[in-house]
Design a protein around this motif. Sequence first.
Motif, PDB file in Angstrom:
ATOM      1  N   SER A 249     -16.593  17.914  17.542  1.00 56.92           N
ATOM      2  CA  SER A 249     -15.365  17.148  17.771  1.00 56.92           C
ATOM      3  C   SER A 249     -14.532  17.258  16.507  1.00 56.92           C
ATOM      4  O   SER A 249     -15.011  16.930  15.423  1.00 56.92           O
ATOM      5  CB  SER A 249     -15.707  15.683  18.051  1.00 56.92           C
ATOM      6  OG  SER A 249     -16.488  15.574  19.218  1.00 56.92           O
ATOM      7  N   THR A 250     -13.298  17.746  16.649  1.00 57.99           N
ATOM      8  CA  THR A 250     -12.543  18.000  15.423  1.00 57.99           C
ATOM      9  C   THR A 250     -11.075  17.654  15.563  1.00 57.99           C
ATOM     10  O   THR A 250     -10.544  17.492  16.674  1.00 57.99           O
ATOM     11  CB  THR A 250     -12.739  19.475  14.981  1.00 57.99           C
ATOM     12  OG1 THR A 250     -12.323  19.616  13.633  1.00 57.99           O
ATOM     13  CG2 THR A 250     -11.953  20.437  15.859  1.00 57.99           C
ATOM     14  N   ASN A 251     -10.441  17.469  14.415  1.00 55.86           N
ATOM     15  CA  ASN A 251      -8.979  17.417  14.257  1.00 55.86           C
ATOM     16  C   ASN A 251      -8.717  18.364  13.095  1.00 55.86           C
ATOM     17  O   ASN A 251      -8.724  17.945  11.942  1.00 55.86           O
ATOM     18  CB  ASN A 251      -8.503  16.005  13.866  1.00 55.86           C
ATOM     19  CG  ASN A 251      -8.467  14.994  15.009  1.00 55.86           C
ATOM     20  OD1 ASN A 251      -7.868  13.935  14.876  1.00 55.86           O
ATOM     21  ND2 ASN A 251      -9.114  15.290  16.113  1.00 55.86           N
ATOM     22  N   TRP A 252      -8.510  19.627  13.396  1.00 60.82           N
ATOM     23  CA  TRP A 252      -8.320  20.622  12.325  1.00 60.82           C
ATOM     24  C   TRP A 252      -6.865  20.622  11.876  1.00 60.82           C
ATOM     25  O   TRP A 252      -5.994  21.134  12.612  1.00 60.82           O
ATOM     26  CB  TRP A 252      -8.677  22.024  12.826  1.00 60.82           C
ATOM     27  CG  TRP A 252     -10.128  22.375  12.801  1.00 60.82           C
ATOM     28  CD1 TRP A 252     -11.110  21.821  12.038  1.00 60.82           C
ATOM     29  CD2 TRP A 252     -10.777  23.412  13.576  1.00 60.82           C
ATOM     30  NE1 TRP A 252     -12.321  22.435  12.294  1.00 60.82           N
ATOM     31  CE2 TRP A 252     -12.143  23.413  13.221  1.00 60.82           C
ATOM     32  CE3 TRP A 252     -10.325  24.333  14.515  1.00 60.82           C
ATOM     33  CZ2 TRP A 252     -13.062  24.304  13.789  1.00 60.82           C
ATOM     34  CZ3 TRP A 252     -11.246  25.221  15.079  1.00 60.82           C
ATOM     35  CH2 TRP A 252     -12.597  25.210  14.722  1.00 60.82           C
ATOM     36  N   PRO A 253      -6.572  20.078  10.690  1.00 61.14           N
ATOM     37  CA  PRO A 253      -5.173  20.107  10.240  1.00 61.14           C
ATOM     38  C   PRO A 253      -4.717  21.539   9.958  1.00 61.14           C
ATOM     39  O   PRO A 253      -5.491  22.363   9.489  1.00 61.14           O
ATOM     40  CB  PRO A 253      -5.184  19.283   8.944  1.00 61.14           C
ATOM     41  CG  PRO A 253      -6.602  18.992   8.626  1.00 61.14           C
ATOM     42  CD  PRO A 253      -7.484  19.495   9.711  1.00 61.14           C
ATOM     43  N   VAL A 254      -3.476  21.800  10.258  1.00 58.97           N
ATOM     44  CA  VAL A 254      -2.912  23.131  10.014  1.00 58.97           C
ATOM     45  C   VAL A 254      -2.831  23.403   8.519  1.00 58.97           C
ATOM     46  O   VAL A 254      -2.517  22.506   7.731  1.00 58.97           O
ATOM     47  CB  VAL A 254      -1.494  23.220  10.629  1.00 58.97           C
ATOM     48  CG1 VAL A 254      -0.722  24.402  10.057  1.00 58.97           C
ATOM     49  CG2 VAL A 254      -1.574  23.334  12.142  1.00 58.97           C
ATOM     50  N   SER A 255      -3.145  24.631   8.118  1.00 59.45           N
ATOM     51  CA  SER A 255      -2.869  25.089   6.755  1.00 59.45           C
ATOM     52  C   SER A 255      -2.385  26.528   6.849  1.00 59.45           C
ATOM     53  O   SER A 255      -2.516  27.153   7.906  1.00 59.45           O
ATOM     54  CB  SER A 255      -4.110  24.938   5.869  1.00 59.45           C
ATOM     55  OG  SER A 255      -5.139  25.739   6.365  1.00 59.45           O
ATOM     56  N   PRO A 256      -1.794  27.051   5.763  1.00 59.12           N
ATOM     57  CA  PRO A 256      -1.184  28.381   5.873  1.00 59.12           C
ATOM     58  C   PRO A 256      -2.215  29.465   6.206  1.00 59.12           C
ATOM     59  O   PRO A 256      -3.311  29.473   5.658  1.00 59.12           O
ATOM     60  CB  PRO A 256      -0.597  28.616   4.469  1.00 59.12           C
ATOM     61  CG  PRO A 256      -0.486  27.254   3.859  1.00 59.12           C
ATOM     62  CD  PRO A 256      -1.604  26.448   4.440  1.00 59.12           C
TER      63      PRO A 256
ATOM     64  N   VAL B 228       1.606  15.619  10.578  1.00 61.08           N
ATOM     65  CA  VAL B 228       0.444  16.507  10.440  1.00 61.08           C
ATOM     66  C   VAL B 228       0.253  17.290  11.740  1.00 61.08           C
ATOM     67  O   VAL B 228       0.086  16.698  12.809  1.00 61.08           O
ATOM     68  CB  VAL B 228      -0.834  15.702  10.114  1.00 61.08           C
ATOM     69  CG1 VAL B 228      -2.048  16.636  10.051  1.00 61.08           C
ATOM     70  CG2 VAL B 228      -0.678  14.944   8.809  1.00 61.08           C
ATOM     71  N   GLY B 229       0.298  18.618  11.624  1.00 64.99           N
ATOM     72  CA  GLY B 229       0.046  19.467  12.795  1.00 64.99           C
ATOM     73  C   GLY B 229      -1.410  19.896  12.831  1.00 64.99           C
ATOM     74  O   GLY B 229      -2.143  19.741  11.849  1.00 64.99           O
ATOM     75  N   TRP B 230      -1.817  20.442  13.964  1.00 64.09           N
ATOM     76  CA  TRP B 230      -3.227  20.798  14.169  1.00 64.09           C
ATOM     77  C   TRP B 230      -3.344  22.272  14.525  1.00 64.09           C
ATOM     78  O   TRP B 230      -2.446  22.855  15.124  1.00 64.09           O
ATOM     79  CB  TRP B 230      -3.819  19.929  15.283  1.00 64.09           C
ATOM     80  CG  TRP B 230      -3.460  18.489  15.099  1.00 64.09           C
ATOM     81  CD1 TRP B 230      -2.494  17.794  15.773  1.00 64.09           C
ATOM     82  CD2 TRP B 230      -3.992  17.578  14.126  1.00 64.09           C
ATOM     83  NE1 TRP B 230      -2.415  16.510  15.292  1.00 64.09           N
ATOM     84  CE2 TRP B 230      -3.318  16.343  14.272  1.00 64.09           C
ATOM     85  CE3 TRP B 230      -4.992  17.693  13.141  1.00 64.09           C
ATOM     86  CZ2 TRP B 230      -3.606  15.227  13.483  1.00 64.09           C
ATOM     87  CZ3 TRP B 230      -5.275  16.591  12.356  1.00 64.09           C
ATOM     88  CH2 TRP B 230      -4.594  15.378  12.524  1.00 64.09           C
ATOM     89  N   VAL B 231      -4.491  22.840  14.201  1.00 67.30           N
ATOM     90  CA  VAL B 231      -4.750  24.251  14.509  1.00 67.30           C
ATOM     91  C   VAL B 231      -4.727  24.478  16.021  1.00 67.30           C
ATOM     92  O   VAL B 231      -4.341  25.538  16.497  1.00 67.30           O
ATOM     93  CB  VAL B 231      -6.104  24.689  13.901  1.00 67.30           C
ATOM     94  CG1 VAL B 231      -6.485  26.084  14.354  1.00 67.30           C
ATOM     95  CG2 VAL B 231      -6.053  24.612  12.376  1.00 67.30           C
ATOM     96  N   SER B 232      -5.108  23.463  16.782  1.00 67.71           N
ATOM     97  CA  SER B 232      -5.231  23.606  18.244  1.00 67.71           C
ATOM     98  C   SER B 232      -6.155  24.781  18.578  1.00 67.71           C
ATOM     99  O   SER B 232      -5.885  25.583  19.449  1.00 67.71           O
ATOM    100  CB  SER B 232      -3.859  23.801  18.892  1.00 67.71           C
ATOM    101  OG  SER B 232      -3.050  22.662  18.654  1.00 67.71           O
TER     102      SER B 232
END
Lengths: 276, 276
Positions: free
Chosen positions: B168-175, B211-215
């Motif tokens: 179960s994750t919330n992967w925050p977006v990174s470059p 905060v965006g997510w990798v989805s």
Amino acid sequence: MTRVAVAQLALQVGRADENRAAATAAVVEAAATGARLVVLPELVNSGYVFSDPAEARALAEPADGRTVSEWVRLARAHDLVIVGGFCELVGGQVRNSQAMVDSGGLRAVYRKVHLWDAEQDVFVPGEDLAPVVDTMIGRVAMMVCYDLEFPEWVRSVGLRGADVLAVSTNWPVSPVPRGERSVLIAHAQVAAASNRMFVAVADRCSAERGVGWVSGSLIIGPGGYPLAGPVLQDRPTVLVADCDLSTARDKSSGPRNDVHRDRRPDLYATGETVSP
Amino acid sequence: MTRVAVAQLALQVGRADENRAAATAAVVEAAATGARLVVLPELVNSGYVFSDPAEARALAEPADGRTVSEWVRLARAHDLVIVGGFCELVGGQVRNSQAMVDSGGLRAVYRKVHLWDAEQDVFVPGEDLAPVVDTMIGRVAMMVCYDLEFPEWVRSVGLRGADVLAVSTNWPVSPVPRGERSVLIAHAQVAAASNRMFVAVADRCSAERGVGWVSGSLIIGPGGYPLAGPVLQDRPTVLVADCDLSTARDKSSGPRNDVHRDRRPDLYATGETVSP
């Protein structure tokens, strides 16, 4: 900034002179671009696909033999650190070994610990840790092929302070779903990202006795993304990337996180069947 | 063959009712396709980007609260195993927790051990191993987000016999460099390949307080390749894959290799600074 090079070579089993010459040419090419570290594939002198253990034994040579001596000569002539794999004869045993040399001569010999498939008939596995050697460019760790698939082994060099992990490999081709690349590339990426270190992989090209290679040579930064490669083309290549190796001393993965300090070894060691 | 589903959800911090409803709708949709295991993201009830610890505390609920009770109801109604993250209040402490439920009720609660960034202000880290639970579909292991970046943690559930790891994750977006995908996907692939188990990751979508997510929701087979996903699109999605979970009992990576038996724990434990 340190220029790191990996040499993807077309080797041929049993053709030691040609193989050595291919490695020498690649090292000279890398040095001419300003590289200070050059990584060569696994088993450069012998090739990989032996008919039987006797063929490997006949091709094996000591760490002061022609192959590694040539690398010492090159390292002195061009002021390099060279890490490459060779088929070693030592104490009457044949090993899948990797040498590190610099202008001071032979710095370390590592003997592959995790043996793949028929290698188990040919080589005696190593019994020592993968070296992490303090060199003129920083701390260089060593590892061969299948070793990289064991996160414990990768962690061990990470925790001992490796700035860059030099991987000598012959990655055999296996089926890859459309749109994906070999999961071996992911192993190399995660090795880098999990330990915030550089990873430089020198792979093979040119099929040998029916075995093809991933030709996945690449150089990865501490974030886990390729700085150069993966090549993924079946041709000899010298790949270079400029790496600030000092950044590998900072294990921060975010403003408040650190990939080594955030570990919980107290929990990892819990229970007989879950060690480490 | 077991149909495995992961639900990528658009959650909103503080909107517990809407969040629960979104999870319920996704579980019902997954069940309608014949799924037997449904994985939900991290912190389903609360959302992720808290203004301060007090906001998280106000949103936290016990494991017999409304969120997990709803999952038990769904598991019973549709004969499912459901694994999802929730903001837990337990013994006066707020935890980043994950529940597993099936038709028998609550099977396990895991509290995230490796906390990311500001989570350190909000949650008390877990002190127990990630569970591996014997269910009607096989052995299901549990893990939350940053946990997956610690190969030791992944190995621990692999060695305890996990057939499928539910993340179960919330992967925050990174470059991410052009042409690459998030290295977090590589972590999930290597978790699977290193232990020859399935890995099912349910990620977030829809930016929250900037905060965006990798989805990056996906389902990976024991070879390390995606069977479904990664989605990599910022929209709610129920992803399914048919998995023969019994194949995870075979750890062979080749005719003569085994990703667990080939380990060398005698060497991994060597030296104070290299444990494990």
